[in-house]
Design an enzyme around this catalytic site. Sequence first.
Site, PDB file in Angstrom:
ATOM      1  N   LEU A 254       0.865  -1.176   0.000  1.00 30.66           N
ATOM      2  CA  LEU A 254       0.000   0.000   0.000  1.00 30.66           C
ATOM      3  C   LEU A 254       0.903   1.227   0.000  1.00 30.66           C
ATOM      4  O   LEU A 254       1.813   1.337   0.829  1.00 30.66           O
ATOM      5  CB  LEU A 254      -0.889   0.040   1.242  1.00 30.66           C
ATOM      6  CG  LEU A 254      -2.264  -0.616   1.197  1.00 30.66           C
ATOM      7  CD1 LEU A 254      -2.994  -0.353   2.519  1.00 30.66           C
ATOM      8  CD2 LEU A 254      -3.110  -0.132   0.037  1.00 30.66           C
ATOM      9  N   ASP A 255       0.652   2.164  -0.919  1.00 33.15           N
ATOM     10  CA  ASP A 255       1.438   3.390  -0.974  1.00 33.15           C
ATOM     11  C   ASP A 255       1.269   4.195   0.311  1.00 33.15           C
ATOM     12  O   ASP A 255       0.240   4.075   0.996  1.00 33.15           O
ATOM     13  CB  ASP A 255       1.001   4.252  -2.162  1.00 33.15           C
ATOM     14  CG  ASP A 255       1.248   3.570  -3.500  1.00 33.15           C
ATOM     15  OD1 ASP A 255       2.198   2.765  -3.583  1.00 33.15           O
ATOM     16  OD2 ASP A 255       0.502   3.849  -4.451  1.00 33.15           O
ATOM     17  N   PRO A 256       2.250   5.053   0.659  1.00 29.62           N
ATOM     18  CA  PRO A 256       2.100   5.910   1.849  1.00 29.62           C
ATOM     19  C   PRO A 256       0.835   6.761   1.821  1.00 29.62           C
ATOM     20  O   PRO A 256       0.255   7.045   2.873  1.00 29.62           O
ATOM     21  CB  PRO A 256       3.360   6.777   1.808  1.00 29.62           C
ATOM     22  CG  PRO A 256       4.374   5.922   1.104  1.00 29.62           C
ATOM     23  CD  PRO A 256       3.602   5.175   0.062  1.00 29.62           C
ATOM     24  N   LEU A 257       0.380   7.169   0.627  1.00 29.18           N
ATOM     25  CA  LEU A 257      -0.824   7.990   0.521  1.00 29.18           C
ATOM     26  C   LEU A 257      -2.105   7.156   0.517  1.00 29.18           C
ATOM     27  O   LEU A 257      -3.189   7.705   0.342  1.00 29.18           O
ATOM     28  CB  LEU A 257      -0.773   8.850  -0.745  1.00 29.18           C
ATOM     29  CG  LEU A 257       0.288   9.965  -0.750  1.00 29.18           C
ATOM     30  CD1 LEU A 257       0.210  10.782  -2.031  1.00 29.18           C
ATOM     31  CD2 LEU A 257       0.135  10.877   0.456  1.00 29.18           C
ATOM     32  N   ALA A 258      -1.979   5.845   0.689  1.00 29.93           N
ATOM     33  CA  ALA A 258      -3.147   4.958   0.783  1.00 29.93           C
ATOM     34  C   ALA A 258      -3.250   4.427   2.206  1.00 29.93           C
ATOM     35  O   ALA A 258      -2.243   4.190   2.871  1.00 29.93           O
ATOM     36  CB  ALA A 258      -3.026   3.806  -0.204  1.00 29.93           C
TER      37      ALA A 258
END
Length: 311
Positions: free
Chosen positions: A48-52
């Site tokens: 999961l991306d940091p912005l997710a």
Amino acid sequence: MSKPRKPKGRPISGWLILDKPLDFGSTEAVSKIKWLFKAQKAGHAGTLDPLASGMLPIALGDATKTVPYVMDGRKIYEFTVAWGEERSTDDLEGQVTHASDARPTEEAIRALLPNYTGVISQVPPQFSAIKIDGERAYDLAREGETVDIPAREVEVFRLTLLGATPNLAQFEIECGKGTYVRSLARDMGRDLGCFGHIASLRRTFVAPFGEDDMVPLADLVALEKIENEEERLAALDAFVIETGEALSSLPHIAVSDDQAHRLKMGNPIILRGRDAPLATPEAYATTRGKLIAIGEIAEGEFRPKRVFSVG
């Protein structure tokens, strides 16, 4: 001759289904969980991306052997697309590369959804973990290179519009392995003639785990205040799900302690009775509710391929 190094940490095994917060990378999350649980090893099933935010299944100990089964599972995301800009990363983090004053109507968005349902062709984002000639695409992109990433087929089982304003649209998607929601936002924006990027993204489901299994990181960190280590670890362990839960999509057999011992030694066991399962390339065996082996069923036998410690 030197003795083999004893692994650091506890031999705890199972799944911790983390509700990952924003601005926290997947690797960082795994390291934090490994440290909190004092686990010998840990790994995650799907970045999961940091912005997710949302579901990040983390495997502890022997459960790392079952990561591929979770990686292959269906996933559900809730996401918001911001119209009017396309960005280098296809989300809020990147620089604006294209812009438009046009905005789609709700009717136009709904009419587009069937084009993004079923087996579709998709080009992953420039900033992705895809390997190009042995290097990660995001590393090349950060160096300013434009990477030619080939399109690939992914499967979208369901794409639902939850709501829309002139500048934003909220969706829910149920999809298969390898689907990039950021690519979906980019491509929908292009098709609608207005450009688009992900404004928010949250994963709520990774088969076979659901929202009820998720544990907020803050709840786990709060347990650090328990001074007694034994009590603190016991409180943490209460959140761990049995390793075998990751294999619920496979045929299952329950075995006796004697059979479990044979399987642990790498030996097959005979399956008798009219209720014996049919031949299958993959199945799993448990003893007293604990995962003991993954293997195949053939010619009336269960033949172990991977064995797990019990207890």
